[in-house]
Design a protein around this motif. Structure first.
Motif, short mmCIF file in Angstrom:
data_model
loop_
_atom_site.label_atom_id
_atom_site.label_comp_id
_atom_site.label_asym_id
_atom_site.label_seq_id
_atom_site.Cartn_x
_atom_site.Cartn_y
_atom_site.Cartn_z
N GLY A 420 -43.22 -13.55 28.59
CA GLY A 420 -42.52 -14.65 29.25
C GLY A 420 -43.35 -15.34 30.31
N SER A 421 -42.66 -16.11 31.14
CA SER A 421 -43.31 -16.89 32.19
C SER A 421 -42.80 -16.48 33.56
N PHE A 422 -43.70 -16.50 34.55
CA PHE A 422 -43.33 -16.22 35.94
C PHE A 422 -42.85 -17.48 36.64
N SER A 423 -42.87 -18.61 35.93
CA SER A 423 -42.47 -19.88 36.55
C SER A 423 -41.86 -20.75 35.47
N MET A 436 -49.75 -17.57 40.13
CA MET A 436 -50.71 -18.18 39.21
C MET A 436 -51.99 -17.35 39.18
N LYS A 440 -51.63 -15.97 35.44
CA LYS A 440 -51.99 -17.02 34.50
C LYS A 440 -53.24 -16.62 33.73
N ASP A 441 -53.24 -16.90 32.46
CA ASP A 441 -54.40 -16.66 31.60
C ASP A 441 -55.65 -17.29 32.24
N VAL A 443 -58.53 -18.20 31.01
CA VAL A 443 -59.09 -19.35 30.30
C VAL A 443 -58.27 -20.60 30.59
N ASP A 446 -59.21 -21.86 34.00
CA ASP A 446 -60.50 -22.55 33.94
C ASP A 446 -60.32 -23.97 33.41
N MET A 448 -57.61 -25.79 33.37
CA MET A 448 -56.87 -26.60 34.34
C MET A 448 -57.79 -27.12 35.43
N MET A 466 -50.20 -25.91 43.29
CA MET A 466 -50.32 -25.51 41.91
C MET A 466 -51.53 -24.64 41.60
N LEU A 467 -52.72 -25.18 41.67
CA LEU A 467 -53.90 -24.39 41.31
C LEU A 467 -54.20 -23.37 42.41
#
Lengths: 468, 468
Positions: A420-423, A436, A440-441, A443, A446, A448, A466-467
């Motif tokens: 699933g997703s954390f966000s 994140m 977050k993966d 790759v 990178d 993004m 975000m990042l």
């Protein structure tokens, strides 16, 4: 400061705010969680003025934080602490609905349109703009699209992203990406708009959007259902989806919430006895009054009861009863806050993993914080369950909040482990950057960063968001 | 060549084809329009082998043309003439359906799965994979997603893009972007998958996808309707959308097509007299047999007749009659080809602009090519009308085709002027690069080139495609 003088000349002094009192409302989010003071608040009134603003800011090395209705939950529209000198660019004056076309099932709105006004413009031509959530009376189009807002009805019509046909975006260098078209099919190169939708203002400023409308709903049936378990709820979900009706909401709520709503809700009447371990809210809708929606709902609930998926159910008999069911859902955040502080999350898992998710989260939180209360409420039809760990009544809340702060990561890790997703729907902003970095993966991160570097090479757009 | 030896060792010699006879099928598209001979055809059997293949090609300066079922209409999977030395990377061996989950309404398929097999896997668990078009018996998941395939049912369930929850992509440098999750809501950063969906293999290789399923259709009603004009068709479209039924197809066809189908169709029976200026095919569906779909359709058509939107209508009485209606639509391309050559287009306009589009296109083509025949057939419910200029019967076809070749640009320009797209559902590939140069927004083109440069810095992925 030279730039601000220049901008005050371009935008008019009323729209280049620099006095502390004028700036104050833009320096904190509505929950009071995030604080950050901008050098100025700029309120351009047109796409051209947004472009001029970005060019001027770029020339002077000022960063830009785009803002709309500022109802976000993650601090995305508030200047980051310890960041570069920043201005807030408020889209609030760009509030025109440029076009409504019933036969086209479309509407073109500027970024500063309040979501509820968009809904009303659709109603005026016998159409529905389906995006809907608690903050719709303040949230604006630009923010909804930049955060890819979700809500109750995404099960049927998708997130904000899915309702957009075309976008107008001002890039950091002031160029305008003009893709504001009411076209439902366009395979001419990369789908650039999806970078800005959900991009949280880190790549440019959305100034207008062509939005999809759907036929107005002429009949709605809503039920409040007691169910024995998340597993039963999921079985009922398949059953409702197979009923032949249009399922526009399917919410799952843990029993604890009803006790808290009973204590803290003002004027709320819960249509079933409190005490069931779980509840479901289901809403069916049709674009024509002749659809036998009531029978579909009754037949489905009866079959669900037969299969022991349903313990008890109340169907709204009129609009007032329907509104009351939704008030339970919409007033939940306030009721919860009145009860006690909690550590909140915004996870999603595959729909079929919801029962396992609820079980694992319940066990993990109970083991580490046995005194805490498990809250779970969310959009089961898309696997987006908001889990919270709530303080026990009458404890030392400040100390408890510190002790329980690790609960978010426990829940996030279980969601990610289940694929699933954390966000899920609130976005990242400032509040989930650490997640994140953790989940977050690599790759994807990178890529993004590479996309960010090429569209916003100086990093002037919404820094610190975000990042990670 | 050293690389090919290396790859033959990695993939096994049977999956590194270099003999002219073995390569020949991959060197031309199915219509015989596009030709281009690869140095080799590589058939990796796993994501890891795709990654190894891309790394080896990158090291040796070989470009890579990803290919699936090779049913595309724009030459996207064929090596470009006069391009750099290239190999075809065929995904055909990656044809496993990794997972089907009825309760989750999802399915995970590898890129080489034939679309029809995906549909059948969904049927096996009482679900529907809604993507559907003529080539579904050969087209594969990877190609469908890379071209963002459309078709008959996009009106209800969207294009390929809208049915994807997660993707697995191998990047040009061999890294794997692992976003293969069955999550319906995920707001954790830029929506990178939308770059690869519709990216035509120019940014990487899609190796697998998590796809959405919907409830199986338990009842379908289909009508073949004679209408006086596109304007009447659009009024009927609103009426059908407001009927309360789920509208899963709404096709508009010019009368000329029926005469051509009558002459060229083998075993086709048209359910209404030929001679109406325009026809509509409408299909309603429901997930439960209790939905009174037939009454909804009859009531809607009766009201449409009352309002002079409907001249005549035939409702399919059984599955054979329904199949016959769809055969008219699906066999149209063959019937058209048997009749005479034509210049074809793939435009979309706002739905409400369809009548103006048809009128303007008809007038513009008649003025410049008065001997040509106007063909218009397409998905009116999403504004995607395929206009063709067909040669008159018995003319010198070769000379006429040269004379009429400018018709595509005439149609494209009118679509763009009406706020539409010159490339609605087929993609760009090699055949529409000139239209990209003419009509695509210059800022969008700049951004596309910037994104391409950062993800595929050496330009090794599918050179000569999409970007002009």
């Amino acid at each position: 400061m030279e730039t601000l003088d220049e901008l005050a000349a371009t935008l008019g002094p009323r729209h280049c705010l620099t006095e502390p009192d004028d700036i104050a409302p833009y320096a904190v989010d509505w929950r009071g969680t995030w604080h950050g003071t901008p050098r100025a608040v700029l309120r351009p009134g047109s796409t051209e003025e947004v472009a001029a603003t970005l060019r001027a800011c770029a020339a002077q090395g000022l960063s830009v934080v785009p803002a709309g209705g500022r109802t976000g939950l993650c601090g995305g529209a508030i200047v980051a602490q310890n960041g570069p000198p920043s201005v807030v660019l408020s889209l609030e004056r760009m509030n025109r609905i440029r076009d409504v076309d019933a036969r086209d099932f479309s509407l073109v709105a500027e970024a500063g349109c309040v979501i509820q006004n968009v809904q009303q413009a659709a109603v005026a031509v016998d159409r529905l703009f389906p995006l809907s959530w608690g903050a719709q009376g303040s949230a604006m189009v630009g923010g909804a699209l930049s955060t890819n807002a979700g809500g109750i009805r995404t099960l049927r019509w998708g997130n904000a992203r899915d309702l957009v046909m075309g976008l107008e975006v001002v890039l950091p260098d002031g160029r305008v990406l003009n893709d504001l078209r009411r076209v439902r099919k366009d395979n001419s190169g990369y789908a650039l708009r999806h970078l800005f939708l959900g991009g949280e203002g880190t790549l440019g400023v959305i100034t207008a959007a062509a939005l999809r409308l759907v036929p107005a709903l002429k009949r709605v049936e809503t039920a409040f259902v007691a169910v024995p378990s998340p597993d039963a709820a999921l079985a009922l979900f398949s059953r409702v989806m197979e009923s032949g009706a249009d399922v526009i909401a399917f919410e799952l709520i843990i029993g604890e919430c009803m006790e808290i709503v009973s204590r803290n809700g003002i004027g709320i009447r819960i249509p079933l006895p409190v005490g069931s371990p779980w509840y479901v809210m289901v809403e069916l809708a049709a674009a024509h009054p002749s659809v036998p929606l009531r029978e579909m709902l009754e037949d489905t609930l009866a079959a669900g009861a037969e299969a022991e998926e349903v313990l008890d159910a109340a169907i709204a008999e009129n609009e007032a009863q329907r509104a009351m069911i939704w008030r339970i859902r919409e007033d939940w955040p306030d009721c919860g806050r009145r009860e006690a502080p909690s550590v909140n999350t915004d996870t999603a898992v595959p729909v079929s993993a919801v029962p396992a998710f609820c079980a694992r989260v319940g066990a993990a939180l109970a083991e580490r914080w046995p005194e805490g209360r498990l809250i779970a409420i969310g959009h089961a039809g898309d696997g987006n369950i908001h889990v919270s760990l709530m303080a026990p009544r009458g404890t030392d809340y400040a100390a408890w909040s510190v002790r329980a702060s690790g609960a978010e990561e426990v829940v996030n890790a279980i969601a990610v482990d289940l694929g699933g997703s954390f966000s899920a729907e609130h976005g990242i902003g400032q509040s989930k950057r650490h997640a994140m970095a953790t989940h977050k993966d690599k790759v994807a991160l990178d890529l993004m960063r590479a996309v960010k570097a090429v569209i916003d090479p100086t990093g002037m757009m919404n820094p610190g968001k975000m990042l990670p």
